[in-house]
Write a protein that holds these residues in place. Structure first.
Motif, PDB file in Angstrom:
ATOM      1  N   LEU A   1       0.846  -1.196   0.000  1.00  0.00           N
ATOM      2  CA  LEU A   1       0.000   0.000   0.000  1.00  0.00           C
ATOM      3  C   LEU A   1       0.878   1.242   0.000  1.00  0.00           C
ATOM      4  O   LEU A   1       1.772   1.375   0.843  1.00  0.00           O
ATOM      5  N   ASP A   2       0.638   2.128  -0.954  1.00  0.00           N
ATOM      6  CA  ASP A   2       1.415   3.360  -1.025  1.00  0.00           C
ATOM      7  C   ASP A   2       0.542   4.468  -1.618  1.00  0.00           C
ATOM      8  O   ASP A   2      -0.353   4.194  -2.427  1.00  0.00           O
ATOM      9  N   MET A   3       0.829   5.711  -1.232  1.00  0.00           N
ATOM     10  CA  MET A   3       0.047   6.838  -1.740  1.00  0.00           C
ATOM     11  C   MET A   3       0.726   7.526  -2.915  1.00  0.00           C
ATOM     12  O   MET A   3       0.151   8.436  -3.512  1.00  0.00           O
ATOM     13  N   THR A   4       1.943   7.108  -3.256  1.00  0.00           N
ATOM     14  CA  THR A   4       2.746   7.817  -4.239  1.00  0.00           C
ATOM     15  C   THR A   4       2.732   7.099  -5.581  1.00  0.00           C
ATOM     16  O   THR A   4       3.193   5.956  -5.689  1.00  0.00           O
ATOM     17  N   GLU A   5       2.196   7.747  -6.594  1.00  0.00           N
ATOM     18  CA  GLU A   5       2.093   7.145  -7.921  1.00  0.00           C
ATOM     19  C   GLU A   5       3.445   6.660  -8.430  1.00  0.00           C
ATOM     20  O   GLU A   5       3.555   5.570  -9.005  1.00  0.00           O
ATOM     21  N   GLU A   6       4.471   7.460  -8.223  1.00  0.00           N
ATOM     22  CA  GLU A   6       5.795   7.126  -8.752  1.00  0.00           C
ATOM     23  C   GLU A   6       6.357   5.871  -8.094  1.00  0.00           C
ATOM     24  O   GLU A   6       6.986   5.037  -8.750  1.00  0.00           O
TER      25      GLU A   6
ATOM     26  N   LEU B   1      -1.709  -1.533  -3.918  1.00  0.00           N
ATOM     27  CA  LEU B   1      -2.892  -0.708  -3.733  1.00  0.00           C
ATOM     28  C   LEU B   1      -2.487   0.747  -3.559  1.00  0.00           C
ATOM     29  O   LEU B   1      -1.531   1.043  -2.841  1.00  0.00           O
ATOM     30  N   LYS B   2      -3.228   1.643  -4.184  1.00  0.00           N
ATOM     31  CA  LYS B   2      -3.002   3.057  -3.962  1.00  0.00           C
ATOM     32  C   LYS B   2      -3.913   3.542  -2.844  1.00  0.00           C
ATOM     33  O   LYS B   2      -5.124   3.318  -2.866  1.00  0.00           O
ATOM     34  N   GLY B   3      -3.334   4.203  -1.855  1.00  0.00           N
ATOM     35  CA  GLY B   3      -4.124   4.717  -0.749  1.00  0.00           C
ATOM     36  C   GLY B   3      -3.222   5.161   0.376  1.00  0.00           C
ATOM     37  O   GLY B   3      -1.994   5.135   0.263  1.00  0.00           O
ATOM     38  N   THR B   4      -3.835   5.578   1.468  1.00  0.00           N
ATOM     39  CA  THR B   4      -3.075   6.030   2.629  1.00  0.00           C
ATOM     40  C   THR B   4      -3.163   4.997   3.743  1.00  0.00           C
ATOM     41  O   THR B   4      -4.123   4.213   3.814  1.00  0.00           O
ATOM     42  N   ILE B   5      -2.200   5.035   4.624  1.00  0.00           N
ATOM     43  CA  ILE B   5      -2.177   4.072   5.716  1.00  0.00           C
ATOM     44  C   ILE B   5      -3.188   4.425   6.805  1.00  0.00           C
ATOM     45  O   ILE B   5      -3.428   3.622   7.703  1.00  0.00           O
ATOM     46  N   GLU B   6      -3.784   5.600   6.716  1.00  0.00           N
ATOM     47  CA  GLU B   6      -4.843   5.986   7.650  1.00  0.00           C
ATOM     48  C   GLU B   6      -6.221   5.498   7.196  1.00  0.00           C
ATOM     49  O   GLU B   6      -7.184   5.589   7.956  1.00  0.00           O
ATOM     50  N   ALA B   7      -6.327   5.019   5.964  1.00  0.00           N
ATOM     51  CA  ALA B   7      -7.598   4.526   5.417  1.00  0.00           C
ATOM     52  C   ALA B   7      -7.278   3.382   4.457  1.00  0.00           C
ATOM     53  O   ALA B   7      -7.302   3.545   3.241  1.00  0.00           O
ATOM     54  N   ILE B   8      -6.983   2.222   4.994  1.00  0.00           N
ATOM     55  CA  ILE B   8      -6.502   1.086   4.205  1.00  0.00           C
ATOM     56  C   ILE B   8      -7.635   0.531   3.331  1.00  0.00           C
ATOM     57  O   ILE B   8      -8.699   0.186   3.853  1.00  0.00           O
ATOM     58  N   PRO B   9      -7.432   0.437   2.018  1.00  0.00           N
ATOM     59  CA  PRO B   9      -8.498  -0.027   1.119  1.00  0.00           C
ATOM     60  C   PRO B   9      -8.636  -1.543   1.063  1.00  0.00           C
ATOM     61  O   PRO B   9      -8.549  -2.166   0.006  1.00  0.00           O
ATOM     62  N   LEU B  10      -8.833  -2.144   2.229  1.00  0.00           N
ATOM     63  CA  LEU B  10      -9.078  -3.581   2.342  1.00  0.00           C
ATOM     64  C   LEU B  10     -10.179  -3.806   3.372  1.00  0.00           C
ATOM     65  O   LEU B  10     -10.338  -2.998   4.303  1.00  0.00           O
TER      66      LEU B  10
END
Length: 283
Positions: free
Chosen positions: A114-119, A139-148
């Motif tokens: 899980l990472d928020m950075t496209e690059e 997965l693209k997202g933040t660790i404060e709102a895990i998309p699972l």
């Protein structure tokens, strides 16, 4: 989220986007015939980065995954991963810990990054393809709102990322939510002596450099306890600044504890999930 928190998150995103682009640019130059030695590691010192992995681990991975490593430890070495387990790496960067996890859990297991950075996600996907890993998903997202969904994974790992969050209570709560009952947390992170105030931590380094945002040992323990974790161990491994330490953090979710699903779908939408094609990662 406050304006200050938003600004700090953007500062972190820019730093790690630049790190990913540095590796990608070096690879492009090499492939174009203007370089000779492959990607060079992103600039770190001996308390962060690839040196914290064993040569036997580094040598089995794409050079780009190793070069992009910016962590303060090696969480896969402390999480005691087993075949068939599902693992989530918070802030997976260039994918080094996802790929090491994928090998440890084998073809019957799975490793999420899980990472928020496209690059960084683009770099991680390319690294997974080079490694031939098919039991991974980014997965693209933040660790404060895990998309699972809740109760999804057996183990959560992370490498010097939780200290970067401006809402660590949300990170701990989300980590607890996605772990199955009986699951465990095994991360490397920067932790401060209890005697250091937040201002004194900031004097030792900036937020994006994994110093200013670090919790103290007592704060870290209280945060995990508040989220519901038990069997908490926080063990310093090496100093990163005066009164600041890289530490191994272990904790468990009680086996008789469930968490309600808040309605996140089993898989993220196509524009937030990337999967590498290719052969299975060799064991």
């Amino acid at each position: 989220m406050s304006e200050q928190s938003t600004d700090l998150r953007e500062t972190v995103r820019r730093r790690y986007a630049a790190a990913a682009l540095k590796v990608t640019t070096a690879v492009s130059a090499t492939e174009g015939g203007t370089g000779c030695c492959g990607p060079q590691p992103v600039e770190t010192d001996d308390t962060f980065g690839p040196a914290l992995y064993g040569a036997d681990e580094r040598d089995t991975l794409p050079a780009e995954a190793v070069a992009a490593s910016l962590g303060c430890g090696n969480p896969t070495a402390v999480a005691a991963l087993r075949a068939g387990e599902r693992v989530l790496d918070l802030g997976s960067g260039g994918g080094i810990d996802v790929l090491l996890s994928a090998r440890r859990v084998g073809p019957t297991g799975k490793a999420y990054g899980l990472d928020m950075t496209e690059e960084m996600l683009a770099l991680a996907l390319a690294n997974a393809e080079k490694a031939g890993a098919t039991n991974v998903e980014f997965l693209k997202g933040t660790i404060e709102a895990i998309p699972l969904p809740a109760d999804t994974v057996d183990v959560v790992i992370s490498n010097c990322v939780i200290n970067l969050s401006t809402d660590k209570s949300a990170v701990f709560a989300e980590t607890f939510r996605v772990l199955r009952p009986g699951g465990r947390l095994g991360v490397s992170d920067v932790v401060a002596d209890d005697t250091l105030t937040p201002g004194q931590r900031a004097e030792r380094g900036d937020h994006a450099g994994c110093i200013a945002g670090a919790l103290s040992f007592a704060e870290y323990r209280r945060g995990l306890e508040a989220a519901g974790f038990t069997d908490i161990e926080i063990t310093p491994t090496h100093p990163v600044a005066d009164g600041m330490h890289s530490a191994v953090v272990r904790a468990g979710k009680p086996a008789n504890t469930g968490t309600p699903d808040i309605g996140v779908p089993d898989t993220a939408t196509p524009d937030t999930v990337t999967r590498p094609p290719g052969k299975a990662l060799p064991l």
